[in-house]
Design an enzyme around this catalytic site. Structure first.
Site, PDB file in Angstrom:
ATOM      1  CB  THR A  69      -0.938  -0.017   1.227  1.00  0.00           C
ATOM      2  OG1 THR A  69      -1.829  -1.131   1.085  1.00  0.00           O
ATOM      3  CG2 THR A  69      -1.745   1.268   1.347  1.00  0.00           C
ATOM      4  CG  ASN A 137      -6.422  -7.854  -5.833  1.00  0.00           C
ATOM      5  OD1 ASN A 137      -6.261  -7.172  -6.842  1.00  0.00           O
ATOM      6  ND2 ASN A 137      -7.214  -7.483  -4.856  1.00  0.00           N
ATOM      7  CD  GLN A 165      -2.544 -11.170  -4.739  1.00  0.00           C
ATOM      8  OE1 GLN A 165      -2.165 -12.333  -4.602  1.00  0.00           O
ATOM      9  NE2 GLN A 165      -3.118 -10.495  -3.749  1.00  0.00           N
ATOM     10  CG  HIS A 187       0.854  -9.656   3.946  1.00  0.00           C
ATOM     11  ND1 HIS A 187      -0.444 -10.073   3.853  1.00  0.00           N
ATOM     12  CD2 HIS A 187       0.864  -8.377   3.498  1.00  0.00           C
ATOM     13  CE1 HIS A 187      -1.199  -9.073   3.376  1.00  0.00           C
ATOM     14  NE2 HIS A 187      -0.425  -8.044   3.158  1.00  0.00           N
ATOM     15  CB  CYS A 310     -13.190  -9.018   3.010  1.00  0.00           C
ATOM     16  SG  CYS A 310     -14.537  -9.990   2.359  1.00  0.00           S
TER      17      CYS A 310
HETATM   18  N1  PMP Z   1      -1.848  -4.657  -4.313  1.00  0.00           N
HETATM   19  C1  PMP Z   1      -2.504  -5.820  -4.454  1.00  0.00           C
HETATM   20  C2  PMP Z   1      -2.762  -6.350  -5.830  1.00  0.00           C
HETATM   21  C3  PMP Z   1      -2.941  -6.521  -3.328  1.00  0.00           C
HETATM   22  O1  PMP Z   1      -3.592  -7.685  -3.480  1.00  0.00           O
HETATM   23  C4  PMP Z   1      -2.683  -5.973  -2.049  1.00  0.00           C
HETATM   24  C5  PMP Z   1      -3.161  -6.680  -0.792  1.00  0.00           C
HETATM   25  N2  PMP Z   1      -4.544  -6.929  -0.763  1.00  0.00           N
HETATM   26  C6  PMP Z   1      -1.988  -4.765  -1.957  1.00  0.00           C
HETATM   27  C7  PMP Z   1      -1.600  -4.130  -3.100  1.00  0.00           C
HETATM   28  C8  PMP Z   1      -1.677  -4.138  -0.612  1.00  0.00           C
HETATM   29  O2  PMP Z   1      -0.643  -4.839   0.019  1.00  0.00           O
HETATM   30  P1  PMP Z   1      -0.289  -4.596   1.573  1.00  0.00           P
HETATM   31  O3  PMP Z   1      -1.225  -5.449   2.361  1.00  0.00           O
HETATM   32  O4  PMP Z   1       1.147  -5.081   1.700  1.00  0.00           O
HETATM   33  O5  PMP Z   1      -0.397  -3.158   1.853  1.00  0.00           O
END
Ligand code: PMP
Length: 364
Positions: A69, A137, A165, A187, A310
């Site tokens: 993010t 994602n 992803q 993660h 979610c």
């Molecule tokens: N980009 C994508 C495509 C994601 O799937 C996610 C997580 N849902 C993120 C960004 C954000 O990642 P983070 O949890 O490390 O902030």
């Protein structure tokens, strides 16, 4: 329990947990010049090399952040281009950086429309940063990153790719794809949460987003998350190794989809006819809303999610399915299955049993 939600977050391996624990005991500040500081610095630099290798970049071009993010925010805010041209299916950490900008549409299969991108670039070019993710994602659909980067560059725009992803699932080499900036998250590949990276192509510069000390070659202030970064490094190394065995997951998802469609002929698998990452299936059970499916599966010990929406703990409608032109009644019935390396055929059997039971109950 069958954990089928790896796109939300992936389990941590014992090697990653060990690396985190070791680094936690290494209490030095990586900016200190004394012995303890040097040990911490060595852990951070080893992880930097491991992360760089995963995406085909140079270690000095890896900026550790608090996650994808932050990395997406920094890339798009800090690259010096006032306009973000993002695909309509990007993660909110891309879309919300430029909420009022135009979006690149996607096809009904969920693939970014390159001709629309070219058309949009005609009007703006040099003021733009284009952002197209490597794989979505929610749907798992692989995006045309290389041609999108080429089109961006020929119009004078910069190109950013959210590879969160994709890494560990398909080959991802920044240089070969022509990305100026890429984003990954620890993660999602079995590392700790709240750590990620923004990776720059050679010669690319971004402004800092978190102000403070001179860490990360002045790209991000704040004492490094040494333990998180050390775990990220090991996870990156394992992701590269495990990718070579991704065929096993592809077989499992293939089995799951075939059996789901056989048991429930009215089921809809989104993006079925286009290349997807091997672990992901976004599938609708018409007439049964996602929340009901998730709760019934959870009771039976199978963890899935409803698309990606979610984050607030509530099932909201998917912007990805909306961009694909799926009507909202069907979209509300879609769940995301995202497998990992530890899943088994028996777990797929269990899923099919519960899920087809739901379909039968809905039909009766
Ligand atoms: N980009 C994508 C495509 C994601 O799937 C996610 C997580 N849902 C993120 C960004 C954000 O990642 P983070 O949890 O490390 O902030």
């Amino acid at each position: 329990m069958a954990y089928f939600d790896h796109n939300a977050t992936a389990p941590v391996s014992s090697e990653v947990a060990e690396a985190v624990a070791t680094a936690l005991k290494t209490y030095g500040n990586p900016s200190s010049v004394h012995a303890e500081g040097r040990v911490a610095r060595a852990a951070v630099e080893e992880a930097r090399a491991q992360v760089a290798q995963l995406v085909g970049a140079k270690p000095e071009n890896v900026i550790f952040t608090s996650g994808a993010t932050e990395a997406n925010n920094q890339a798009l805010r800090g690259c010096g281009r006032p306009q973000v041209l993002a695909s309509a299916i990007e993660h909110p950490s891309v879309l919300e950086v430029a909420p009022d900008d135009d979006r690149i549409p996607v096809s009904a299969d969920g693939v970014t429309d390159l001709d629309a991108l070219s058309e949009m670039l005609k009007r703006r070019g040099r003021f733009v940063v284009v952002s197209v993710m490597a794989a979505n994602n929610e749907s798992g659909v692989i995006q045309p990153v290389k041609p999108a980067a080429e089109r961006a560059h020929s119009a004078g725009a910069l190109f950013h790719c959210d590879a969160v992803q994709a890494v560990g699932r398909i080959p991802f080499d920044m240089e070969r794809l022509g990305a100026d900036m890429a984003t990954i998250s620890a993660h999602k590949i079995g590392g700790p949460k709240d750590v990620g990276a923004l990776i720059l192509a050679e010669g690319m510069e971004v402004e800092r987003f978190v102000h403070g000390g001179g860490q990360e070659r002045r790209h991000r202030g704040g004492t490094e998350n040494v333990a998180g970064i050390a775990g990220f490094g090991v996870a990156a190394k394992q992701a590269a190794e495990r990718r070579l065995t991704i065929g096993r997951i592809a077989n499992l998802i293939g089995l799951l989809e075939r059996r789901a469609e056989a048991a429930v002929p009215e089921a809809v698998v989104f993006g079925e006819d286009v290349p997807r990452i091997a672990n992901t299936s976004l599938i609708a059970l018409p007439g049964v809303d996602a929340e009901t499916q998730i709760m019934a599966l959870d009771l039976a010990g199978v963890s899935v999610s409803a698309g990606s929406a979610c984050s607030s703990g509530k099932v909201a409608e998917s912007h990805v399915l909306e961009a694909m032109g799926v009507d909202s009644a069907l979209s509300r019935c879609a769940i995301r299955i995202s497998l990992g390396f530890e899943n088994t055929v028996e777990e797929v059997d269990k899923f099919i049993e519960v899920w087809s039971g739901l379909a039968k109950r809905a039909a009766s």
